[in-house]
Design an enzyme around this catalytic site. Structure first.
Site, PDB file in Angstrom:
ATOM      1  CG  HIS A 255      -5.795   7.161   5.088  1.00 18.72           C
ATOM      2  ND1 HIS A 255      -4.782   7.869   4.483  1.00 18.72           N
ATOM      3  CD2 HIS A 255      -6.091   7.841   6.242  1.00 18.72           C
ATOM      4  CE1 HIS A 255      -4.480   8.933   5.225  1.00 18.72           C
ATOM      5  NE2 HIS A 255      -5.263   8.945   6.297  1.00 18.72           N
TER       6      HIS A 255
ATOM      7  CG  HIS B 124      -6.642   8.024  -2.005  1.00 16.39           C
ATOM      8  ND1 HIS B 124      -5.405   7.857  -2.581  1.00 16.39           N
ATOM      9  CD2 HIS B 124      -6.415   8.260  -0.688  1.00 16.39           C
ATOM     10  CE1 HIS B 124      -4.467   7.971  -1.656  1.00 16.39           C
ATOM     11  NE2 HIS B 124      -5.060   8.219  -0.487  1.00 16.39           N
TER      12      HIS B 124
ATOM     13  CG  ASP C  60      -5.661   6.037  -6.027  1.00 16.71           C
ATOM     14  OD1 ASP C  60      -5.271   5.570  -7.098  1.00 16.71           O
ATOM     15  OD2 ASP C  60      -5.621   7.242  -5.744  1.00 16.71           O
TER      16      ASP C  60
END
Length: 424
Positions: free
Chosen positions: A310, A353, A357
């Site tokens: 994302h 996350h 990350d």
């Protein structure tokens, strides 16, 4: 003879039409004088590049050369006026005193005493540190064959754009399949609890945050699609987006397959899931691929924590929006950056996350974008042997793009007419 005793720079469109008739170019009066309102001042500044390129687009080589010679003669007769206007004498053709500048390995080209790197020759006026891009001819070699075109004219090369689309669709499909495999190997939460994370330990989870992160991504996507629709060089933009997005996600496949991290939050229901056969895995991969891996479409994935997909998409779209809009569009740039930063915050606030990350995804995406565009804008390296060896895909997609892509816009449809007038 001139149509009147006035200085050429003071000629009207009608006088330019008379000059064209006298020189034997009456068939171009309608195009040059009526459609494009060419007066004496613009006639003195006219170059061979202007005759060949849009919006004039003359196609008869003999007429182009004869008109260029006539313009050259007119400019030579009015050298004083050119100097007063700050225009170099002899705009229509390349000056005799030139220097061939070359990059990379030196070798003789066509038996002449000029050095080239086998991919590009650039003409530079030996008396000037820079030259007019409109009058410079670039020679590019592609697959061993030489092609000549005017600098600043960008070939859309639609077939390469199609290749980049196939590449990114393949990578997304492969990523979806790898995510299915990773889900089978996700660590048991009872044995491997969430790892310590300063941000996640300090900020309580916001249940709706991850959906907001995806909403930010969708808004950025719509902004980019609008820019893509209106941009004159949309084929090059879309090709670059596909090649960069595909490459980052291919790297993401490798990292999440090699290392499996424990889930970042207790709220995630990520028990290891096995499939009875390969067909079941393909069906699950197709579900992830068709839903773009988004929770808004009902897709729930687990185990893909090495770096955030994302964050990659949101950051990449932001950089494309800000890169391919004029620097003066401050409002658009501000909105784009706000969406990017809020999207990253919402990803972390949703505890979907780890902080590392998101950081790694942001760093890799921005570096790859900047490196790619720096190389694409640097012709000295773009066609070098090292680029072809280490970056074959980059060399393939960018070999015929001459320098930076200008931010030019036009309405791609014939209707409504006011949009063509408004945008171009």
């Amino acid at each position: 003879m001139a149509p009147s005793e006035d200085s050429v720079s003071a000629w009207s469109c009608k006088q330019v039409a008379e000059w064209l008739q006298e020189e034997g170019f009456g068939q171009y009066v309608e195009l040059l004088c009526t459609q494009h309102r060419l007066d004496g001042l613009s006639l003195l500044a006219l170059t061979e590049a202007d005759l060949r390129g849009p919006p004039l687009g003359l196609t008869v080589l003999g007429d182009i050369k004869r008109l260029t010679i006539a313009l050259r003669r007119l400019q030579r007769q009015n050298r004083d006026q050119l100097e007063e206007l700050g225009l170099p004498a002899g705009l229509s053709v390349v000056p005799a005193a030139v220097e061939w500048s070359c990059d990379g390995a030196d070798r003789r080209c066509n038996g002449a005493d000029r050095l080239c790197n086998g991919t590009e020759l650039r003409l530079r006026n030996s008396n000037r540190s820079e030259c007019s891009s409109g009058a410079v001819l670039c020679h590019t070699h592609s697959n061993g064959r030489c092609r000549q075109h005017l600098a600043g004219r960008l070939d859309p090369e639609l077939w390469k754009t199609v290749v980049s689309c196939i590449y990114v669709f393949f990578v997304f499909g492969f990523t979806s399949f790898v995510m299915v495999i990773v889900h089978e190997r996700v660590p048991d939460m009872r044995t491997y609890p969430p790892l310590p994370d300063i941000f996640l330990d300090s900020v309580p989870r916001i249940p709706w945050a991850f959906a907001m992160a995806e909403a930010c991504g969708l808004i950025l996507c719509y902004m980019f699609l609008l820019i893509l629709l209106l941009h004159k060089h949309r084929s090059i933009l879309f090709r670059r987006l596909c090649s960069l997005m595909g490459t980052v996600f291919l790297l993401r496949c490798c990292t999440m397959f090699v290392t499996s991290l424990s889930v970042p939050g207790q709220h995630l229901k990520c028990a290891s899931k096995t499939y009875s056969d390969t067909w079941g895995k393909f069906q699950r991969a197709l579900t992830i691929w068709s839903g773009f891996g988004m929770t808004l479409t009902g897709v729930q994935t687990c185990g893909d924590y090495m770096f955030s997909g994302h964050t990659v998409v949101i950051t990449m779209l932001n950089f494309f929006v800000t890169e391919y809009t004029p620097r003066t569009w401050n409002l658009i740039h501000t909105i784009s950056w706000v969406l990017n930063l809020f999207g990253i915050f919402f990803i972390l606030a949703g505890h979907e996350h780890y902080s590392i990350d998101v950081f790694i995804a942001f760093y890799i995406t921005t570096r790859l974008f900047l490196y790619y565009h720096t190389l694409a804008n640097t012709r000295a390296y773009q066609h070098s042997r090292r680029a072809r060896i280490w970056f074959p895909m980059f060399s393939f997609f960018e070999c015929n793009v001459n320098g930076p892509v200008p931010n030019q816009y036009h309405w791609p449809f014939n209707k409504p007419a006011f949009m063509k007038t408004l945008i171009g």
